[in-house]
Design a protein around this motif. Structure first.
Motif, PDB file in Angstrom:
ATOM      1  N   ALA A 146      42.632  43.531  26.930  1.00  0.00           N
ATOM      2  CA  ALA A 146      42.478  42.108  27.249  1.00  0.00           C
ATOM      3  C   ALA A 146      41.018  41.678  27.303  1.00  0.00           C
ATOM      4  O   ALA A 146      40.735  40.478  27.307  1.00  0.00           O
ATOM      5  CB  ALA A 146      43.156  41.799  28.585  1.00  0.00           C
ATOM      6  N   GLY A 147      40.108  42.644  27.375  1.00  0.00           N
ATOM      7  CA  GLY A 147      38.688  42.310  27.481  1.00  0.00           C
ATOM      8  C   GLY A 147      38.313  41.742  28.840  1.00  0.00           C
ATOM      9  O   GLY A 147      37.474  40.846  28.937  1.00  0.00           O
ATOM     10  N   VAL A 148      38.961  42.271  29.883  1.00  0.00           N
ATOM     11  CA  VAL A 148      38.697  41.807  31.246  1.00  0.00           C
ATOM     12  C   VAL A 148      38.337  43.013  32.110  1.00  0.00           C
ATOM     13  O   VAL A 148      38.613  44.154  31.746  1.00  0.00           O
ATOM     14  CB  VAL A 148      39.922  41.064  31.845  1.00  0.00           C
ATOM     15  N   PRO A 149      37.727  42.772  33.255  1.00  0.00           N
ATOM     16  CA  PRO A 149      37.410  43.890  34.149  1.00  0.00           C
ATOM     17  C   PRO A 149      38.679  44.592  34.645  1.00  0.00           C
ATOM     18  O   PRO A 149      39.731  43.964  34.812  1.00  0.00           O
ATOM     19  CB  PRO A 149      36.686  43.225  35.327  1.00  0.00           C
ATOM     20  N   LEU A 150      38.580  45.880  34.880  1.00  0.00           N
ATOM     21  CA  LEU A 150      39.692  46.672  35.392  1.00  0.00           C
ATOM     22  C   LEU A 150      40.246  46.062  36.682  1.00  0.00           C
ATOM     23  O   LEU A 150      41.466  45.999  36.879  1.00  0.00           O
ATOM     24  CB  LEU A 150      39.240  48.118  35.641  1.00  0.00           C
ATOM     25  N   ALA A 151      39.367  45.589  37.527  1.00  0.00           N
ATOM     26  CA  ALA A 151      39.805  45.002  38.796  1.00  0.00           C
ATOM     27  C   ALA A 151      40.741  43.817  38.578  1.00  0.00           C
ATOM     28  O   ALA A 151      41.651  43.582  39.378  1.00  0.00           O
ATOM     29  CB  ALA A 151      38.599  44.581  39.625  1.00  0.00           C
ATOM     30  N   SER A 152      40.552  43.089  37.504  1.00  0.00           N
ATOM     31  CA  SER A 152      41.408  41.938  37.218  1.00  0.00           C
ATOM     32  C   SER A 152      42.836  42.389  36.930  1.00  0.00           C
ATOM     33  O   SER A 152      43.798  41.780  37.408  1.00  0.00           O
ATOM     34  CB  SER A 152      40.852  41.152  36.041  1.00  0.00           C
ATOM     35  N   ALA A 153      42.976  43.458  36.165  1.00  0.00           N
ATOM     36  CA  ALA A 153      44.320  43.950  35.838  1.00  0.00           C
ATOM     37  C   ALA A 153      45.034  44.429  37.086  1.00  0.00           C
ATOM     38  O   ALA A 153      46.214  44.123  37.298  1.00  0.00           O
ATOM     39  CB  ALA A 153      44.228  45.072  34.805  1.00  0.00           C
ATOM     40  N   SER A 154      44.337  45.176  37.922  1.00  0.00           N
ATOM     41  CA  SER A 154      44.994  45.705  39.121  1.00  0.00           C
ATOM     42  C   SER A 154      45.165  44.629  40.194  1.00  0.00           C
ATOM     43  O   SER A 154      46.060  44.732  41.035  1.00  0.00           O
ATOM     44  CB  SER A 154      44.251  46.923  39.662  1.00  0.00           C
ATOM     45  N   TYR A 155      44.348  43.577  40.161  1.00  0.00           N
ATOM     46  CA  TYR A 155      44.506  42.477  41.105  1.00  0.00           C
ATOM     47  C   TYR A 155      45.784  41.687  40.790  1.00  0.00           C
ATOM     48  O   TYR A 155      46.576  41.384  41.674  1.00  0.00           O
ATOM     49  CB  TYR A 155      43.303  41.536  41.053  1.00  0.00           C
ATOM     50  N   HIS A 156      45.979  41.366  39.515  1.00  0.00           N
ATOM     51  CA  HIS A 156      47.126  40.550  39.121  1.00  0.00           C
ATOM     52  C   HIS A 156      48.427  41.343  39.075  1.00  0.00           C
ATOM     53  O   HIS A 156      49.509  40.767  39.234  1.00  0.00           O
ATOM     54  CB  HIS A 156      46.863  39.885  37.770  1.00  0.00           C
TER      55      HIS A 156
END
Length: 178
Positions: free
Chosen positions: A42-52
């Motif tokens: 997705a081209g996003v930070p790892l924290a974003s994936a685990s946050y959502h």
């Protein structure tokens, strides 16, 4: 009513992560599904994936719901639901979106091990049966659904996908209306 900008951005990010999840599953299978792989896709930070999506199960369930929603839209029709129409839609869908189908079947098989996914696994088959064979019940309905599933899987396995006319012939062999 004005939508809160944060909420809209959050929903957009979730959609982005779900689409990335499907791309990862299509490319690497379920074995390759990690928060890190999805974030990179997705081209996003790892924290974003685990946050959502706090867990991979939550991510898989949401991705499966997305696939089911896409298929429900594709198989919904305003036209007279005929054998020929079902065959044409099946042929077009599997040929035009093989990645969605491949990822969907990976998630479908996951539903065998994860009861929380089973409702989604049945939902799209219910849409097809409700649309194209609403009069079928019991074993006839199950046979119709199994035939459609088998055709889809065979189409993905074949070097050359089934044509609409080939699918129509296969359906006619098992569809009581034909």
């Amino acid at each position: 009513m004005t939508t809160d900008g944060r909420k809209a951005r959050g929903e957009a990010r979730r959609r982005q992560l779900v689409e990335a999840t499907l791309a990862v599953i299509e490319r690497d299978g379920l074995a390759g599904l990690t928060h890190r792989a999805v974030a990179e896709q997705a081209g996003v930070p790892l924290a974003s994936a685990s946050y959502h999506f706090a867990s991979l199960d939550a991510l898989a369930m949401t991705a499966f719901d997305h696939v089911t929603d896409e298929l429900a839209v594709a198989f919904g029709t305003e036209d007279e639901p005929t054998l020929a129409l079902l065959a044409a839609v099946l042929a077009d869908e599997v040929e035009q979106r093989p990645g969605l189908w491949l990822a969907g079947y990976e998630l479908y098989l996951l539903a065998i091990r994860n009861p929380e996914l089973r409702a989604g696994a049945w939902r799209w088959m219910e849409v097809i049966a409700d649309t194209f064979a609403p009069d079928l019940t019991g074993p006839q309905r199950q046979a119709f659904q199994a035939t459609v599933e088998g055709i889809c899987l065979h189409t993905l396995l074949r070097e050359e996908p089934y044509s609409a006319s080939e699918i129509e012939t296969l359906l006619a062999l098992s569809w009581p209306r034909a």
